[in-house]
Design an enzyme around this catalytic site. Structure first.
Site, mmCIF file in Angstrom:
data_model
loop_
_atom_site.group_PDB
_atom_site.id
_atom_site.type_symbol
_atom_site.label_atom_id
_atom_site.label_comp_id
_atom_site.label_asym_id
_atom_site.label_seq_id
_atom_site.Cartn_x
_atom_site.Cartn_y
_atom_site.Cartn_z
ATOM 1 N N TYR A 113 0.851 -1.204 0.000
ATOM 2 C CA TYR A 113 0.000 0.000 0.000
ATOM 3 C C TYR A 113 0.882 1.247 0.000
ATOM 4 C CZ TYR A 113 -2.992 3.730 1.700
ATOM 5 O OH TYR A 113 -3.653 4.920 1.813
ATOM 6 N N GLU A 201 -3.746 7.484 -3.919
ATOM 7 C CA GLU A 201 -3.632 6.236 -3.169
ATOM 8 C C GLU A 201 -3.525 5.049 -4.115
ATOM 9 O OE1 GLU A 201 -7.161 4.502 -1.107
ATOM 10 O OE2 GLU A 201 -5.967 4.860 0.691
#
Ligand code: GDP
Ligand code: MN
Length: 392
Positions: A113, A201
């Site tokens: 991530y 993101e």
């Protein structure tokens, strides 16, 4: 402003962020063509068909499927287009799928991530890194905070090389994987600042078995207040993804956010609007919206505001709370009366006007013969809201 994954990837690519090849498709035929194109261009034995909605969690909800042939991509597209996907980010009503991304399949070794956003507590951009890719990052932050590294970025120096390396180390990478990840993170940060994003993101960022680093997913939000600097992005807006009332409000330059309560409110100034929402809560109601009509509160904006508030079927009463500083209260009262005559006010409207000519304004409202209840001060307004909702 939010955009689709495929649009975000196209923008990121221009900044040197590695993204898998892919094409958007609006029909099963287009999905098939896209898959044929991809199979001709790449060596991968699979393509992935992904629902394009403004929400994550598609994987678990059936919005991400692998296809081994162009025919299979066609079949998947036929089933996926038009369905309503319910994910943990869409709310129970879900979102309808109108577009697909058909992308090159990846030989995934690891999923990580990476996210960048503004940390309002420190007024700095923060780079967030985690080894727990593909998961809900909010859960990781809550349950295993040691698995989430946060790096604060100095606004003057920007993201430094050592910070990008620190991030890649945290992921446990070595050799060419390490170098590729450092380049990736630097390119992502450059993109984030240049396009005035409020979120960039990548979940997951993947390392392939070949050692390459790719953004498998991309969530980009633009800072709405900076959009005037990026006219090229305005066309990326997909209004079918937004709340219809919010879209209508934005076209009349009203600052409206829909909520799920029963008392609509119309206020001038964001701070007073927040205070008014607290007041409604205190009176035992729940705000149905946030609405800041701005300093002027002209008859046109007031009328448009009423229309939008009343389109929400949950609204049982409306509280108008206006401070007559720049604008005189009697003029605002005139605007409210005019608007109330033009539209059918099916619910009681409590009006609290304070400031210049407040008394004259109250008199106008009381003598209007309309469904307008004037209030004298905040306490009185709260009481009258309470009466109105318990009577409804
Ligand atoms: P989200 O669930 O809406 O966040 O959608 P993602 O784009 O993150 O995809 C969800 C999951 O699908 C990823 O975490 C991957 O595990 C999987 N996935 C997506 N694209 C590919 C691909 O090209 N190949 C493989 N094998 N899996 C993929
Ligand atoms: Mn994702």
């Amino acid at each position: 402003m939010n955009i689709h994954e495929y649009q975000g990837k196209e923008i990121l690519k221009k900044f040197g962020v590695a993204v898998p090849k892919g094409y958007v498709a609006y029909s099963p035929e287009e999905a098939k063509l896209a898959a044929e194109q991809l199979f001709a261009e790449i060596s991968s034995p699979v393509v992935v068909v992904k629902a394009q909605i403004h929400a994550g969690g598609r994987g678990k909800a059936g919005g991400v499927k692998l296809a081994k042939s162009a025919e299979e991509a066609f079949d998947i597209a036929q089933k996926m287009l038009g369905i309503t996907l319910v994910t943990h980010q869409t709310g129970p009503e879900g979102k309808q799928v109108h577009r697909l991304l058909v992308a090159q399949g990846m030989n995934i070794d690891k999923e990580f991530y990476v996210g960048i956003t503004l940390d309002r507590a420190t007024s700095r951009n923060v780079l967030m890194i985690s080894t727990e890719g593909g998961m809900e990052i909010e859960k990781v932050a809550e349950e295993t905070p040691e698995k989430l590294l946060k790096i604060q970025v100095d606004p003057l120096y920007g993201l430094q090389g050592f910070q990008a390396r620190e991030a890649a180390f945290f992921l446990g990478l070595e050799g060419s994987q390490f170098n590729n990840a450092v380049k990736f993170i630097q390119a992502l940060y450059k993109a984030y600042t240049t396009i005035d994003a409020s979120i960039a993101e990548i979940n997951p960022l993947v390392i392939t078995k070949e050692g390459d680093v790719f953004a498998l997913d991309a969530k980009i939000n633009f800072d709405g207040n900076a959009l005037y600097r990026h006219k090229e992005f305005i066309e990326l807006r997909d209004e079918s993804e937004e709340d219809p009332l919010e879209v209508e409000a934005s076209h009349s330059n009203l600052n409206y956010v829909r909520l799920d309560g029963n008392v609509g409110c119309m206020v001038n100034g964001a701070g007073l609007a927040m205070g008014t929402m607290d007041l409604i809560q205190l009176a035992g109601g729940r705000p149905a919206n946030f609405l800041d009509v701005g300093g002027g509160a002209s008859p046109q904006t007031v009328e448009q505001g009423f229309k939008i508030i009343l389109s929400d079927k949950n609204v049982k009463a409306i509280l108008v709370n206006v401070f007559g500083g720049i604008v005189r209260c009697d003029r605002v009262a005139g605007g409210i009366i005019q608007a109330a005559k033009n539209i059918d006010l099916k619910v009681p409207v409590i009006v609290r006007l304070e400031g210049t000519n407040a008394e004259a304004a109250q008199k106008m409202l009381d003598e209007s013969g309309l469904n307008l209840i004037s209030a004298n001060g905040l306490r009185d307004a709260a009481n009258k809201v309470q009466q109105a909702i318990s009577a409804a």
